[in-house]
Every structure is written in structure tokens, then in C-alpha cells.
Design an enzyme around this catalytic site. Structure first.
Site, PDB file in Angstrom:
ATOM      1  N   GLU A 100     -44.149  15.579  73.399  1.00 16.38           N
ATOM      2  CA  GLU A 100     -45.230  16.161  72.876  1.00 16.38           C
ATOM      3  C   GLU A 100     -45.720  17.297  73.002  1.00 16.38           C
ATOM      4  O   GLU A 100     -45.335  18.053  74.463  1.00 16.38           O
ATOM      5  CB  GLU A 100     -46.188  15.175  73.017  1.00 16.38           C
ATOM      6  N   ASP A 104     -53.878  15.742  75.166  1.00 13.88           N
ATOM      7  CA  ASP A 104     -55.474  15.993  75.220  1.00 13.88           C
ATOM      8  C   ASP A 104     -56.384  14.749  75.520  1.00 13.88           C
ATOM      9  O   ASP A 104     -56.278  14.405  76.627  1.00 13.88           O
ATOM     10  CB  ASP A 104     -55.639  16.594  73.696  1.00 13.88           C
ATOM     11  N   LYS A 132     -54.117  18.572  79.054  1.00 14.07           N
ATOM     12  CA  LYS A 132     -55.554  19.156  79.252  1.00 14.07           C
ATOM     13  C   LYS A 132     -56.323  17.943  79.826  1.00 14.07           C
ATOM     14  O   LYS A 132     -57.111  17.279  79.095  1.00 14.07           O
ATOM     15  CB  LYS A 132     -55.883  19.654  77.795  1.00 14.07           C
ATOM     16  N   PHE A 153     -59.440  26.195  73.236  1.00 12.83           N
ATOM     17  CA  PHE A 153     -58.911  26.083  71.838  1.00 12.83           C
ATOM     18  C   PHE A 153     -57.643  26.917  71.947  1.00 12.83           C
ATOM     19  O   PHE A 153     -57.653  28.105  71.549  1.00 12.83           O
ATOM     20  CB  PHE A 153     -59.511  26.229  70.743  1.00 12.83           C
ATOM     21  N   ASP A 160     -51.131  24.261  66.619  1.00  9.55           N
ATOM     22  CA  ASP A 160     -51.914  25.032  65.315  1.00  9.55           C
ATOM     23  C   ASP A 160     -53.046  24.771  65.397  1.00  9.55           C
ATOM     24  O   ASP A 160     -53.782  24.080  66.161  1.00  9.55           O
ATOM     25  CB  ASP A 160     -51.009  24.451  64.217  1.00  9.55           C
ATOM     26  N   ARG A 166     -48.699  28.332  64.454  1.00  5.19           N
ATOM     27  CA  ARG A 166     -47.645  27.502  65.102  1.00  5.19           C
ATOM     28  C   ARG A 166     -46.571  28.618  65.555  1.00  5.19           C
ATOM     29  O   ARG A 166     -45.615  28.542  66.392  1.00  5.19           O
ATOM     30  CB  ARG A 166     -47.159  26.513  64.325  1.00  5.19           C
TER      31      ARG A 166
END
Length: 181
Positions: A100, A104, A132, A153, A160, A166
Site C-alpha cells: 500500500e 492512514d 501516518k 496532505f 493523489d 500521482r
């Protein structure tokens, strides 16, 4: 105007990403020697990471892809996880490594790992380029982590915002006016 102009700061350069991927690849080579490794890329975000990571793997392995959705075009998870593209092969008896881009909230990956575990693999582990932990809601941790990141962010190297950025060769922080605008 270039997509680079939308980046506030670079967190990981191309060179740093190469070093991270090489380190994770060496760990996987060591841990999966003699096993029946199937690397599963979670599309679309992990595509670039997966491609680079595969080139660091020197043991026998197979690959497959699946696509899930929980974000849409937003900046936070909707909480609803849907499998958009399932795997092409059986997991029975295989050593699964889910690859991955970022861990998050953990909601999507928690759902995914439970789903894949029910398919009788010999083992299942999680590899994430970025972690994160501040945003974690599900009780989940990765077995292989490239780097921990703050709650910003971030985009690039597969990550993306609304299907854009990306293609940045590095990972950077997106300027707030881009996604708050």
C-alpha cells in the site's frame, strides 16, 4: 503552470525514496526466502511503489492487483470500503504481502486484510510506503514501513488528490489552497 508549483514542500526526494524502497526490498528478500510470496498491490496509489519494490525483490514472487475505494475525490475517507477490482488468483496457501502507498486511518486496510485472510493464505502481512499514525482509527500496524509522516496532505509517487499529482517523482505536501479552494 506546472504541477510542481502546487507543492508547498518536498518531504522525500527521488533519491530518498529509492533508499527507502531498497531497504524494504532487502527486508522482504530476507523474510520471504523460500516462501510462496504473492505481492498484492492496492491500486491506484501503490502502483509506483509496487513497481519499484518489485525490482528490489530477488526471490521468486508473483504479483496481483486489487482496487478499493473509500475516498472518492475528497481528502478524508468516507468510511465505506468497496472492492472495485478483485484479485485474479486464489490466495490459498500463499504468503501474501499487501503493498500500500499509505496507512492512514487504517479503515480500508483493516477491511481488506480481514477480507483476504478469509481466503486461506499461508500468511498475510502489510507493507506500506508511508505511515501516518496520528490519523489511525482502526487497530492496525504495518509489518514493513518505509517512513512515518506527519498529518499533512501529501501527494506524489502514486499518492493523489482527485486523481492528480500521482506522477510527481517525489513526495510533497500539497498547498492548502489547492484542496481547500
Amino acid at each position: 503552470m506546472s504541477i510542481h508549483d502546487d507543492v508547498e514542500e518536498i518531504l522525500f526526494t527521488e533519491e530518498q525514496l529509492h533508499e527507502i524502497v531498497a531497504r524494504i526490498g532487502a527486508e522482504i528478500n530476507r523474510d520471504y526466502a523460500g516462501k510462496n510470496l504473492l505481492m498484492v498491490s492496492v491500486l491506484k496509489g501503490s502502483l509506483i511503489f509496487m513497481a519499484d519494490l518489485m525490482r528490489q525483490i530477488t526471490i521468486h514472487c508473483a504479483i496481483d492487483f486489487l482496487a478499493v475505494s473509500s475516498y472518492g475525490n475528497g481528502t478524508t475517507s468516507s468510511g465505506e470500503v468497496r472492492i472495485l477490482k478483485d484479485l485474479d488468483q486464489s490466495l490459498a496457501g500463499k504468503d501474501i504481502l499487501v503493498v500500500e502507498d499509505i496507512l492512514d486511518s487504517g479503515n480500508t486496510l483493516s477491511f481488506l486484510l480481514k477480507n483476504l485472510s478469509a481466503r486461506n493464505p499461508a500468511s498475510i502481512r502489510l507493507c506500506t510506503l508511508l505511515d501516518k499514525p496520528e490519523r489511525r482509527k482502526a487497530n492496525i500496524n504495518a509489518d514493513y514501513v518505509g517512513a512515518r509522516v506527519e498529518d499533512k496532505f501529501i501527494v506524489g509517487y502514486g499518492l493523489d488528490y482527485a486523481e492528480r499529482y500521482r506522477n510527481l517523482p517525489y513526495i510533497g505536501v500539497l498547498k492548502p489552497e489547492i484542496y481547500q479552494g
